[in-house]
Design a protein around this motif. Structure first.
Motif, mmCIF file in Angstrom:
data_model
loop_
_atom_site.group_PDB
_atom_site.id
_atom_site.type_symbol
_atom_site.label_atom_id
_atom_site.label_comp_id
_atom_site.label_asym_id
_atom_site.label_seq_id
_atom_site.Cartn_x
_atom_site.Cartn_y
_atom_site.Cartn_z
ATOM 1 N N ASN A 71 111.787 -30.250 7.443
ATOM 2 C CA ASN A 71 111.505 -30.889 8.615
ATOM 3 C C ASN A 71 111.168 -32.938 8.822
ATOM 4 O O ASN A 71 111.141 -33.742 9.686
ATOM 5 N N MET A 72 110.727 -32.831 7.473
ATOM 6 C CA MET A 72 110.058 -34.169 7.105
ATOM 7 C C MET A 72 110.907 -35.238 6.733
ATOM 8 O O MET A 72 111.847 -34.758 6.433
ATOM 9 N N PRO A 73 110.641 -36.000 7.843
ATOM 10 C CA PRO A 73 111.604 -37.305 7.429
ATOM 11 C C PRO A 73 111.541 -38.125 6.200
ATOM 12 O O PRO A 73 110.156 -37.960 5.707
#
Length: 60
Positions: free
Chosen positions: A40-42
């Motif tokens: 989920n980390m950009p």
């Protein structure tokens, strides 16, 4: 009189801080885990623009 109030406030803060740090290990149960990448980390991906100049083989 202000000096006495400041001294009292400082002592009260010191007592609360001492109690917090002495009993903190009992109250707080911290579990240390190794860092893992998240899906989920950009992620930064550069966006090609006209201002960036030529890309590929023409980039000299």
């Amino acid at each position: 009189m202000k000096e006495l109030a400041a001294l009292g406030a400082g002592l009260a803060i010191a007592v609360v801080a001492a109690l917090w740090f002495t009993t903190g290990s009992v109250v707080v149960n911290a579990e240390v885990k190794p860092l893992q990448p998240s899906a989920n980390m950009p992620v930064f991906r550069p966006v090609p623009t006209e201002l960036a100049g030529p890309t590929g083989r023409d980039n000299r």
